[in-house]
Structure formats: structure tokens, C-alpha cells
Design a protein around this motif. Structure first.
Motif, short mmCIF file in Angstrom:
data_model
loop_
_atom_site.label_atom_id
_atom_site.label_comp_id
_atom_site.label_asym_id
_atom_site.label_seq_id
_atom_site.Cartn_x
_atom_site.Cartn_y
_atom_site.Cartn_z
N LEU A 1 -7.80 9.51 0.81
CA LEU A 1 -7.93 9.50 2.27
C LEU A 1 -9.39 9.31 2.66
O LEU A 1 -10.25 10.06 2.23
CB LEU A 1 -7.41 10.81 2.86
CG LEU A 1 -7.62 11.04 4.37
CD1 LEU A 1 -6.78 10.05 5.17
CD2 LEU A 1 -7.26 12.47 4.76
N HIS A 2 -9.67 8.27 3.46
CA HIS A 2 -11.03 8.10 3.99
C HIS A 2 -10.99 7.30 5.29
O HIS A 2 -9.94 6.73 5.66
CB HIS A 2 -11.96 7.43 2.97
CG HIS A 2 -11.55 6.05 2.53
ND1 HIS A 2 -11.67 4.95 3.34
CD2 HIS A 2 -11.03 5.59 1.36
CE1 HIS A 2 -11.25 3.88 2.70
NE2 HIS A 2 -10.84 4.24 1.49
N GLY A 3 -12.10 7.25 5.99
CA GLY A 3 -12.15 6.68 7.33
C GLY A 3 -12.00 5.19 7.44
O GLY A 3 -11.75 4.67 8.53
N LYS A 4 -12.12 4.45 6.32
CA LYS A 4 -12.00 3.00 6.39
C LYS A 4 -10.58 2.52 6.10
O LYS A 4 -10.31 1.32 6.12
CB LYS A 4 -12.98 2.34 5.42
CG LYS A 4 -14.44 2.49 5.86
CD LYS A 4 -15.39 1.72 4.97
CE LYS A 4 -16.84 1.88 5.45
NZ LYS A 4 -17.79 1.18 4.56
N MET A 5 -9.70 3.46 5.82
CA MET A 5 -8.29 3.11 5.63
C MET A 5 -7.66 2.82 7.00
O MET A 5 -8.12 3.34 8.01
CB MET A 5 -7.55 4.26 4.94
CG MET A 5 -7.97 4.50 3.51
SD MET A 5 -7.36 6.08 2.82
CE MET A 5 -5.59 5.85 2.95
N LYS A 6 -6.59 2.02 7.01
CA LYS A 6 -5.88 1.78 8.25
C LYS A 6 -5.25 3.09 8.72
O LYS A 6 -4.91 3.95 7.90
CB LYS A 6 -4.81 0.71 8.04
CG LYS A 6 -5.38 -0.69 7.82
CD LYS A 6 -4.28 -1.72 7.71
CE LYS A 6 -4.86 -3.11 7.53
NZ LYS A 6 -3.80 -4.14 7.40
N GLN A 7 -5.08 3.22 10.03
CA GLN A 7 -4.61 4.49 10.58
C GLN A 7 -3.24 4.87 10.03
O GLN A 7 -2.98 6.04 9.75
CB GLN A 7 -4.56 4.42 12.10
CG GLN A 7 -4.27 5.75 12.77
CD GLN A 7 -5.30 6.81 12.42
OE1 GLN A 7 -6.48 6.52 12.38
NE2 GLN A 7 -4.85 8.02 12.16
N THR A 8 -2.37 3.91 9.86
CA THR A 8 -1.03 4.22 9.33
C THR A 8 -1.13 4.78 7.91
O THR A 8 -0.40 5.71 7.55
CB THR A 8 -0.14 2.97 9.32
OG1 THR A 8 -0.85 1.88 8.67
CG2 THR A 8 0.22 2.54 10.72
N ALA A 9 -2.05 4.20 7.11
CA ALA A 9 -2.24 4.68 5.73
C ALA A 9 -2.85 6.08 5.74
O ALA A 9 -2.49 6.93 4.90
CB ALA A 9 -3.14 3.71 4.96
N ARG A 10 -3.77 6.33 6.67
CA ARG A 10 -4.38 7.66 6.78
C ARG A 10 -3.33 8.71 7.14
O ARG A 10 -3.29 9.79 6.55
CB ARG A 10 -5.50 7.64 7.82
CG ARG A 10 -6.76 6.92 7.36
CD ARG A 10 -7.71 6.60 8.50
NE ARG A 10 -8.25 7.78 9.15
CZ ARG A 10 -9.23 7.73 10.06
NH1 ARG A 10 -9.77 6.56 10.40
NH2 ARG A 10 -9.68 8.81 10.63
N ASP A 11 -2.51 8.38 8.12
CA ASP A 11 -1.45 9.31 8.54
C ASP A 11 -0.48 9.60 7.40
O ASP A 11 -0.06 10.74 7.19
CB ASP A 11 -0.70 8.74 9.74
CG ASP A 11 -1.56 8.64 10.98
OD1 ASP A 11 -2.59 9.35 11.04
OD2 ASP A 11 -1.22 7.87 11.90
N LYS A 12 -0.12 8.55 6.67
CA LYS A 12 0.83 8.71 5.56
C LYS A 12 0.22 9.57 4.45
O LYS A 12 0.92 10.44 3.90
CB LYS A 12 1.20 7.33 5.01
CG LYS A 12 2.26 7.37 3.93
CD LYS A 12 2.61 5.97 3.45
CE LYS A 12 3.65 6.02 2.33
NZ LYS A 12 3.99 4.66 1.83
N ALA A 13 -1.07 9.34 4.14
CA ALA A 13 -1.73 10.11 3.09
C ALA A 13 -1.80 11.59 3.44
O ALA A 13 -1.50 12.47 2.62
CB ALA A 13 -3.14 9.56 2.84
#
Length: 610
Positions: free
Chosen positions: A330-342
Motif C-alpha cells: 500500500l502506498h500513495g502512488k497506487m490507484k485509489q481502487t487498488a489502495r482501497d482493496k489493499a
């Protein structure tokens, strides 16, 4: 490592029940609290909820993990409930601002059970990661009475939409106010506040009170009541320490360990702390050993940069010792959907590992986190306590470990002065050597090799920007050992390395390998790489021809440009004289009959005129 099972799970709570709060909470809210498992208040909730419900402004300074979110969600719902007139679809009555998308989403979900007790009140989550037009369309169609979101998106919506009515706004909450300012949102927050009515309730919640927060409280709050809640830190014997009572910045159930080289620092031990000798090339092995020893627990590992998270997120799952582990990045440069899923995936796990940057350092309430490992110390020392605050929340026990290099031992004393004491722990000599494994993966997969180089470069540059530069001395960074710790095949020729004499001692480059020949395991990526190489090669072959043609075309112009204006006029005069002499000779031949008029016209260029 300390046990994570708390003998008294309610030790962070007061004797005050939510049903005892004055002014009394409404029955629907009390029912929602009971259904969510909340009966007794934490200290910050017991102090803050009555104040906000009594229409007082508050500036709350409370340790991380103390239950701040519920401390403003409950009064916010109560205040909205008291609205005497039915709300119009676009009449905004409350705003909650927090620094990150994840924290805003968490607040939104915490508020949902309580907001559902209100009829015809529409909450709206406004965060980045999606098109702002989608949020605008949703607000136009469905309305919005409570806005919860990040400063950037809230400011953008307020700039673009005139349909929202803030004239009757009742309450504004600024959560993690110190981080809001640290992240550079001062301008957006000031603009948002300037659009709101002054006759409102304002709550300022923060784990640390900085000068900037003080200034913000003066601008946004009217004669606020200051609430300060600290956890009690106990000594090893179990009795409160006079030095630490009511002043600890870490949760009371927290056990902190520091993985560091020097065992020479001694101090009064308040909380059991440990540090171990750990050179940069041994860090991966020690990390794997710690994970093996905490296999049944929930662990968060913090890295310095997004590139580091990407790299270790690829490497660690491939190590034979960690094959059975659930590892999530999880980090800030991931897409928001990927961040939420992680975040959702890690939250749902009973045991697992989250690899992340400081995007998950503050405010997030991830249940059941047993251990925090700071593989890289944070650039900002204020973030240290927020990282460790992801564990030992609400009185539960947890542990926190920070890795330090031998030359960074002064950080231990620095933290001790800040009431975060650390102690010694011996390095595990039986930890598996994983560097050779990592290098073998890099030789077989270009993705691992490239991610390792990017992570290394990003770490060196981030290290250069450390706030505690007198402790984390960049020019003393031993990049040789660091490169080995990252499993690099060869050290990159980055400017920071070439232009400064950083020590390369300890690095053993892999012999007889051409980095350009390493292929991607992913066949489609390898096919694209080969295609790109062919295009590049063709371009390089064409380049010398273009350069030669260009040089020839510009040669005469270059020669002329080198001459002065006087010289150029002299050359032109000579050429004109020669031309006139030639035409005079041809005219004499024409008169003598040696040539006819058509030949004369051709030779003088006047054929068309005839």
C-alpha cells in the motif's frame, strides 16, 4: 517481544458510559453505539462529546489510538439531529476534513451507522482518485448535507459548485490538523473556512500541537476549550513513572524495540525497549527473521518511499521462508481502487503483513495490529509515534521495532528525550541469508532488477532529505552495504554517487553479467522491451546521417556568421564586380558576332525576358 493479548481490554476506557453523558445523547445514537459494541467512553470521548454537544469549540490534543474519531462523529450526529427545519438537498450542515483518502474513507464508514439514524440527511465522501465530475454529478442528483473528505477535493468542489449552501453550517471538524498543515493544505483550508459562517461549532483534533496548529486554532475557533489527553506509561515493574505519567506520546500498551548497532546507550527504562546491531546488508535477513517469529500475527512494515514498497512487495513473497505469508502493498502512488482493496484486504486478515509508506501512518484504525516494523525510520521524526500508534490501540498490547544503521545510534537518545525510550536486543545470528536469493531473482527477472535499482535510488535521495540530518548524515551513508541489502547486481551510476565520495565498501558486484540482457519473466513485457530496443537501435543508426546532413547544410551559414558585417559587404562587392566583368565580355562577343542574341540571353540569365 511482548505478548499482544491484553489481560484487561478495557483499561483504556473510563467509568463513564455513553448513556451517562450530559447533555444526554439521543436514543437512536445510544442504540447505534450499543450495536457497535461501545458502552464506556475513552478519556477523549468523555471529555469532548459533552463540550461539542454544548456548542463549545474544542482543540483536542490526544495520543494516537485514543478514540478521537468517535469523539467528533457522535456530537456531529447529535448536532445535525437538533436541526429544527427539514434539510434541503444541497444544504450543507457539517464538514469533516482529514489529510488522506484512507482516513476520510474510514471516518465516513465509522459515521455510517450513526448517520443512518437521521432521516433525509445525505453524507457524501469527497476524496481524490476519481473524476471530480463524477462527484459533482452525484451531489447534483442526490444532494449532500454532510461532506467528509480531503482538503484538495473539498476545495475543488466548493470552487466549482454554486449549488451547495453553507449559510446554515453547524459544525466543522479538522481531523489530524497538524498533518493537514504539514502536507501543505494551509491555503485550501483557509479558503474553505473563509466560505463558512462564523457562528458554527469547530473541532480541531490533533496528536501533536504545533505552532501552525495553534495559529489555525486562533483563526478557526472562537475561545475554544482545550482538551489534552495522554496515556499513562508504566515502568517494567508495573507502577506509573513520575517522569512519564500523563505525558507519554505512545499508547500505554506499547512495547517498543529499536534494531540498532550500539549497545552503549543506557537510560532509565520506562517501557521495555530493544535495539539490535544491524548493518544495511543484514537488514533483509533480520526482517525475514522477525516475520518468521511473528507468523501468526498482524504486522505493518514501513518503508521510506513508494518505490521501496513496490520492490519489497515483489521480492519478499518470492523468498522461500515467506511463501505461506499474506503480504499486501500500500502506498500513495497506487490507484485509489487498488489502495482501497489493499487496505480492506489487510483489515480483514487475522494474520498477515502490510508493506506501506507513511500513507498509512496516521489516523487509520486497523483492528488487531500486533507489531509495527519501521524498516526505514521516517524522514519526519514526528511521524515515528504515529506509525507505532497503529498498534496497541484502545489499551490493547502491541510491539514496535525500528531498524537503524550503526551510525544512526544517536536516534535512540533523540527519541528518549522525546519520551520514547529504547533499549537493546541482540541480533539473531541464525537469521537466514536472503541476499543471495534476492540477487538470483534479479538475474532471472528484469522486473525485480529494475524495481531494486529504483528503490535504491529513491531511498538514497529520500535519505538526503531527512529532517534529522545531524543524525542521518547522508554523506556518511555506506551505499556499498546498502546496495547489497537491496540485492543489487551492480551499483547504479547516479549523480549522488558519482559526485560524492560515498563508501562502496562491502559491495560485491556480480561478475560476467550484462544487465541489458536480463529478460522480463512476463513474456508480453519482454516482447515490448525487445520492440523498444529495435526502435531505439534504428533511431541511433539514423542519427549520424541526420547529424552529417545538418552539419553540411549549416556549414556555409556558419562560415558567413563568423564574418563581420563589413567583411560580408566586401565579399558581396567582389562577387558583383566579377559578374559585371563577365557580362561585359559576353556583350563584346555579341557585337563582334561571335555569339548570337539567344546564346547571350542563356549565358546572362535573361532568356525569359526575351
Amino acid at each position: 517481544m511482548a505478548s499482544t493479548d491484553s489481560s484487561d481490554p478495557n483499561k483504556a476506557l473510563t467509568d463513564t458510559r455513553f448513556s451517562d453523558i450530559k447533555p444526554p445523547l439521543s436514543e437512536p445514537v445510544l442504540e447505534a453505539l450499543t450495536q457497535s459494541g461501545f458502552e464506556f467512553c475513552t478519556p477523549v470521548q468523555a471529555a469532548t462529546i459533552p463540550l461539542l454537544c454544548s456548542y463549545k469549540d474544542v482543540a483536542v490534543d490526544a495520543a494516537t489510538g485514543s478514540g478521537k474519531t468517535l469523539a467528533f462523529v457522535v456530537p456531529l450526529v447529535e448536532i445535525l439531529r437538533r436541526s429544527s427545519t427539514p434539510l434541503k438537498p444541497h444544504q450543507v450542515m457539517g464538514i469533516v476534513i482529514s489529510p488522506t483518502r484512507e482516513l476520510s474513507s474510514q471516518i465516513f464508514h465509522v459515521a455510517q451507522p450513526f448517520m443512518s439514524t437521521l432521516l433525509n440527511v445525505k453524507p457524501m465522501l469527497l476524496v481524490g482518485g476519481a473524476e471530480v465530475k463524477a462527484d459533482m454529478s452525484k451531489i447534483e442528483e442526490e444532494g449532500a448535507n454532510l461532506l467528509i473528505g480531503t482538503p484538495g477535493r473539498l476545495f475543488d468542489i466548493m470552487e466549482r459548485m454554486d449549488i451547495l449552501d453553507f449559510r446554515n453550517l453547524e459544525i466543522l471538524i479538522l481531523d489530524e490538523a497538524d498533518r493537514l498543515l504539514d502536507m501543505g493544505f494551509q491555503k485550501q483550508i483557509s479558503s474553505i473556512i473563509s466560505r463558512l459562517p462564523k457562528l458554527r461549532r469547530t473541532g480541531l483534533f490533533s496528536a501533536t500541537q504545533t505552532e501552525a496548529v495553534e495559529e489555525l486554532s486562533k483563526a478557526g475557533l472562537r475561545n475554544p476549550v482545550r482538551v489534552e489527553v495522554r496515556a499513562e506509561t508504566k515502568s517494567a515493574s508495573g507502577s506509573p513513572s513520575s517522569q512519564q505519567l500523563a505525558s507519554s506520546k505512545t499508547p500505554s500498551g506499547l512495547h517498543i524495540e529499536a534494531c540498532i548497532a550500539s549497545p552503549q546507550i543506557s537510560s532509565d527504562i520506562i517501557i521495555l525497549t530493544e535495539y539490535l546491531e544491524c548493518e544495511a546488508d543484514r537488514k533483509p535477513s533480520q526482517l525475514v527473521d522477525l516475520l518468521i517469529n511473528n507468523q501468526s500475527k498482524k504486522v505493518i512494515i514501513y518503508f521510506m518511499t513508494c518505490a521501496c514498497v513496490d520492490y519489497w512487495g515483489v521480492v519478499l513473497p518470492q523468498l522461500s521462508a515467506l511463501k505461506s505469508f499474506s503480504l499486501i502493498s500500500l502506498h500513495g502512488k497506487m490507484k485509489q481502487t487498488a489502495r482501497d482493496k489493499a487496505l480492506a484486504s489487510f483489515t480483514s486478515l487475522s494474520s498477515g503483513v502490510l508493506l506501506c509508506t507513511d500513507v498509512a501512518a496516521r489516523g487509520l484504525d486497523i483492528p488487531g495490529v500486533d507489531c509495527i516494523i519501521q524498516y526505514d525510520p521516517p524522514q519526519d521524526p514526528n511521524v515515528f509515534v504515529h506509525r507505532v500508534g497503529r498498534t496497541a490501540r484502545l489499551g490493547r498490547q502491541g510491539s514496535a521495532i525500528v531498524f537503524l544503521l550503526p551510525k544512526e545510534e544517536a536516534y535512540v537518545e533523540f527519541l528518549r528525550i522525546r519520551r520514547i525510550p529504547l533499549e537493546e536486543r541482540k541480533c539473531c545470528d541464525e537469521a537466514p541469508d536472503v541476499v543471495s536469493q534476492i540477487r538470483s531473482y534479479a538475474k532471472k527477472d528484469r522486473d525485480v532488477m529494475e524495481k531494486g535499482l529504483r528503490a535504491f535510488v529513491s531511498f538514497v535521495r529520500a535519505y538526503k532529505e531527512h529532517h534529522c540530518s545531524y543524525i542521518f548524515r547522508w554523506k556518511e551513508l555506506e551505499i556499498g552495504k546498502l546496495g547489497m541489502g537491496y540485492g543489487l547486481l551492480q551499483l547504479p551510476s547516479m549523480p549522488e554517487v558519482k559526485n560524492h565520495s560515498l563508501s562502496t565498501q562491502g559491495f560485491i558486484p556480480v561478475e560476467g553479467i550484462n544487465l541489458e540482457e536480463i529478460k522480463f519473466k512476463d513474456k508480453s513485457r519482454e516482447k515490448q522491451r525487445k520492440k523498444n530496443l529495435q526502435v531505439k537501435k534504428a533511431a541511433q543508426q539514423q542519427e549520424p546521417k541526420r547529424q552529417k546532413s545538418k552539419a553540411t547544410a549549416n556549414a556555409a551559414t556558419t562560415v558567413m556568421r563568423k564574418k563581420t558585417a563589413k567583411q560580408r559587404r566586401a565579399v558581396q562587392s567582389v562577387e558583383d564586380d566579377d559578374e559585371m566583368a563577365r557580362e561585359y565580355r559576353l556583350l563584346k562577343k555579341l557585337k563582334k558576332g561571335a555569339i548570337d542574341e539567344s546564346e547571350f540571353a542563356k549565358l546572362t540569365g535573361t532568356e525569359e525576358l526575351l
